[in-house]
Design an enzyme around this catalytic site. Structure first.
Site, short mmCIF file in Angstrom:
data_model
loop_
_atom_site.label_atom_id
_atom_site.label_comp_id
_atom_site.label_asym_id
_atom_site.label_seq_id
_atom_site.Cartn_x
_atom_site.Cartn_y
_atom_site.Cartn_z
CE LYS A 22 -1.63 1.67 4.05
NZ LYS A 22 -1.46 3.09 4.42
CG ASN A 23 2.27 2.80 3.58
OD1 ASN A 23 1.12 3.19 3.31
ND2 ASN A 23 2.67 2.56 4.82
CB CYS A 120 -3.87 11.11 11.70
SG CYS A 120 -2.60 9.91 11.92
NE ARG A 125 1.30 10.37 10.25
CZ ARG A 125 0.83 9.42 9.46
NH1 ARG A 125 -0.36 8.94 9.65
NH2 ARG A 125 1.55 8.96 8.46
CG LEU A 129 10.94 17.28 8.46
CD1 LEU A 129 11.60 15.92 8.70
CD2 LEU A 129 11.89 18.38 8.84
CG ASP A 310 3.33 1.27 9.54
OD1 ASP A 310 3.02 2.12 10.39
OD2 ASP A 310 3.53 1.54 8.34
NE ARG A 402 -7.20 4.79 5.32
CZ ARG A 402 -6.81 5.98 5.69
NH1 ARG A 402 -7.32 6.53 6.76
NH2 ARG A 402 -5.92 6.66 5.00
C1 EPZ Z 1 4.88 6.65 6.53
O1 EPZ Z 1 4.25 7.77 7.13
C2 EPZ Z 1 3.81 5.59 6.43
N1 EPZ Z 1 2.69 6.08 5.66
C3 EPZ Z 1 3.34 5.18 7.82
O2 EPZ Z 1 2.42 4.11 7.70
C4 EPZ Z 1 4.55 4.72 8.64
O3 EPZ Z 1 4.13 4.44 9.94
C5 EPZ Z 1 5.61 5.82 8.65
O4 EPZ Z 1 5.97 6.18 7.30
C6 EPZ Z 1 6.89 5.39 9.37
O5 EPZ Z 1 7.41 4.24 8.78
C7 EPZ Z 1 2.72 6.08 4.34
O6 EPZ Z 1 3.70 5.67 3.71
C8 EPZ Z 1 1.50 6.53 3.63
P1 EPZ Z 1 7.32 9.85 8.58
P2 EPZ Z 1 4.96 9.20 7.12
O7 EPZ Z 1 7.31 11.10 7.81
O8 EPZ Z 1 5.70 9.32 5.85
C9 EPZ Z 1 7.44 13.24 11.99
C10 EPZ Z 1 0.34 3.02 7.92
O9 EPZ Z 1 -0.25 2.49 8.89
N2 EPZ Z 1 7.41 14.22 10.89
O10 EPZ Z 1 8.47 8.92 8.41
O11 EPZ Z 1 3.93 10.21 7.43
C11 EPZ Z 1 6.15 12.43 12.08
O12 EPZ Z 1 5.15 13.13 12.80
C12 EPZ Z 1 1.02 4.35 8.06
O13 EPZ Z 1 0.37 2.49 6.80
C13 EPZ Z 1 7.55 15.58 11.19
O14 EPZ Z 1 7.70 15.97 12.37
O15 EPZ Z 1 5.96 9.03 8.32
C14 EPZ Z 1 6.64 11.18 12.77
O16 EPZ Z 1 6.70 11.39 14.14
C15 EPZ Z 1 0.82 4.97 9.39
N3 EPZ Z 1 7.55 16.48 10.17
C16 EPZ Z 1 8.05 10.99 12.19
O17 EPZ Z 1 8.42 12.28 11.68
C17 EPZ Z 1 7.40 16.11 8.87
O18 EPZ Z 1 7.38 16.98 7.98
C18 EPZ Z 1 8.16 9.98 11.07
O19 EPZ Z 1 7.14 10.21 10.12
C19 EPZ Z 1 7.26 14.73 8.58
C20 EPZ Z 1 7.28 13.81 9.61
#
Ligand code: EPZ
Length: 429
Positions: A22-23, A120, A125, A129, A310, A402
């Protein structure tokens, strides 16, 4: 709304074919906006999230054709022209990954208006960045009334972007924008997730010049245009890990096919430490547990190749019946223990303090009605239900839909007593 009823206590025996990730699929679909030629994606998962993004892409101008080809389910996307560079709140609110159309829209048309996704259930989130990366590439970003207005009238320019911490989404977003930027972009402290490698592979097939994906330093030489390509989505490592944990929880022997064990090494190591038998194959992995109780082990979530956040909820479900006390540390999201109180309703002994949960293994779980507020938490309740006495009723199944394709069919093929109860359309709360 639909519910899923699980009658626990049945060992699992059989084979589960794993779907495309999915991702990865949703980022690859967004990449199709970067060219006016067709992008053919095979091994496509058929999920609520991919359907949803498909509808958004159609609004932006994409033609989308789904079929079942010789290579399995495929989707061909072609955006001859961007007819709208706006992703409205209603669509981004429902699926935050819709935000990732911002970079491709900006790269292709020089402008975009995309709603900010908001928080969420698993954490705040933010997308700071993502926005900083686009600004570093020369975009002018303004925030008004919940929307990002981005402009790059003279196109994007390559830059060095050093992320202060690892973000999967921001790395992907920077990649999606930088491929058409003028000059070279270097991403430092980039995410190394397999979905990043998959996206870079697909973009390279489309004519991009990306090296180093899968390492913390990614180099992108901008090109003037991208073309069509055909690309197979990588196997879903979270679905693979989830069914591996289901087999260990219920007992029995399950072979997971059409996948790769190397995508979930951190999980397989922990499962082996806990006492499950794991055998790696060319096309996947077999998980076996015969009778003996598993041992409690500790885990800490980390960016890839660490233990995936995840899979944290599903692993916690497994630990509820293990011998001893397990400590589960969540380091990626600040509020990702929503499954703990629901697991407690099944009889689990879990205490949560900050980013740490202590799980003391109990002798048995007992079925109960439960619900969860996100996808992975929901499936952890299904896993617990497989080993609980009696019936577990998982509400709010739309979360599962989903990210898990035909879950009840896949588990049912291994003997699990899992059935979907189709709802009357009334919202539940
Ligand atoms: C991806 O989310 C995945 N989603 C998530 O899967 C997964 O848990 C996550 O990566 C970590 O592996 C998709 O690919 C659609 P991050 P993402 O940016 O990209 C913080 C599922 O169940 N952050 O690596 O949103 C953020 O809040 C989902 O399939 C900032 O602060 O994750 C988090 O604490 C849930 N500022 C950390 O970084 C930013 O601009 C890592 O988030 C971006 C992120």
């Amino acid at each position: 709304m639909d519910r899923i009823a699980i009658t626990g206590g049945v060992r699992l025996e059989g084979e589960i074919p794993i779907s495309g990730a999915k991702n990865s699929a949703i980022k690859l679909m967004a990449a199709s906006l970067l060219t006016d030629e067709p992008l053919r994606l095979t091994n496509m998962p058929r999920l609520a999230d991919t359907r949803f993004l498909g509808r958004l892409l159609q609004r932006l101008g994409a033609d989308l054709v789904e079929s079942d080809g010789v290579d399995g389910p495929e989707t061909v996307l072609r955006t001859k022209e961007i007819v709208s560079a706006i992703a409205p709140y209603d669509l981004v609110r429902q699926m935050r990954a819709s935000f990732n159309v911002l970079g491709p829209l900006l790269a292709r048309t020089g402008q975009a208006k995309v709603s900010l996704p908001g928080g969420c259930t698993i954490g705040a989130r933010p997308v700071d960045l993502h926005l900083k990366a686009l600004e570093a590439l020369g975009a002018q970003i303004d925030l008004h009334e919940g929307y990002v207005y981005a402009q790059a009238p003279r196109g994007l320019r390559g830059a060095t972007i050093a992320f202060p911490f690892v973000s999967v989404g921001a790395t992907e977003h920077a990649l999606l924008a930088a491929v058409l930027a003028e000059g070279e972009t270097v991403l430092e402290n980039a995410a190394c997730e397999p979905e990043i490698v998959d996206l870079a592979d697909c973009l390279n097939k489309m004519g991009a010049s990306i090296s180093g994906a899968g390492t913390p330093s990614i180099r992108i030489k901008g090109v003037a245009r991208l073309g069509g390509a055909s690309h197979a989505v990588i196997p879903d490592r979270i679905e693979t890990g989830t069914y591996a944990l289901a087999a260990a929880m219920a007992g029995g022997e399950v072979r997971l096919t059409n996948t790769r064990a190397d995508l979930i090494e951190a999980l397989l190591d922990k499962m082996t430490e806990a006492g499950a038998e794991v055998t790696r194959h060319n096309d996947g992995v077999t998980v076996k547990r015969n009778g003996a109780r598993l041992r409690a082990v500790e885990i800490e979530t980390d960016p890839y190749p660490g233990f995936a956040t995840d899979l944290q909820a599903q692993f916690m479900a497994l630990m509820t019946l293990a011998d001893g006390e397990s400590v589960v540390r969540e380091t990626i999201f600040e509020n990702r223990f929503m499954h703990a109180p629901e697991l407690r309703r099944l009889g689990a002994d879990i205490t949560v303090s900050g980013g740490e949960a202590r799980v003391r293994g109990v002798d048995a779980l007992e079925g109960a009605p439960v619900m969860a507020t996100d996808l992975r938490a929901s499936v952890s309740l299904v896993i617990a239900g497989l080993a609980a006495r009696g019936e577990t009723m998982v509400n709010r199944v739309y979360h599962l839909d989903r990210g898990f394709e035909r879950l009840e069919e896949k588990l049912g093929a291994c003997g699990a007593q899992v059935r979907r109860i189709v709802g009357d359309g009334e919202p539940e709360d």
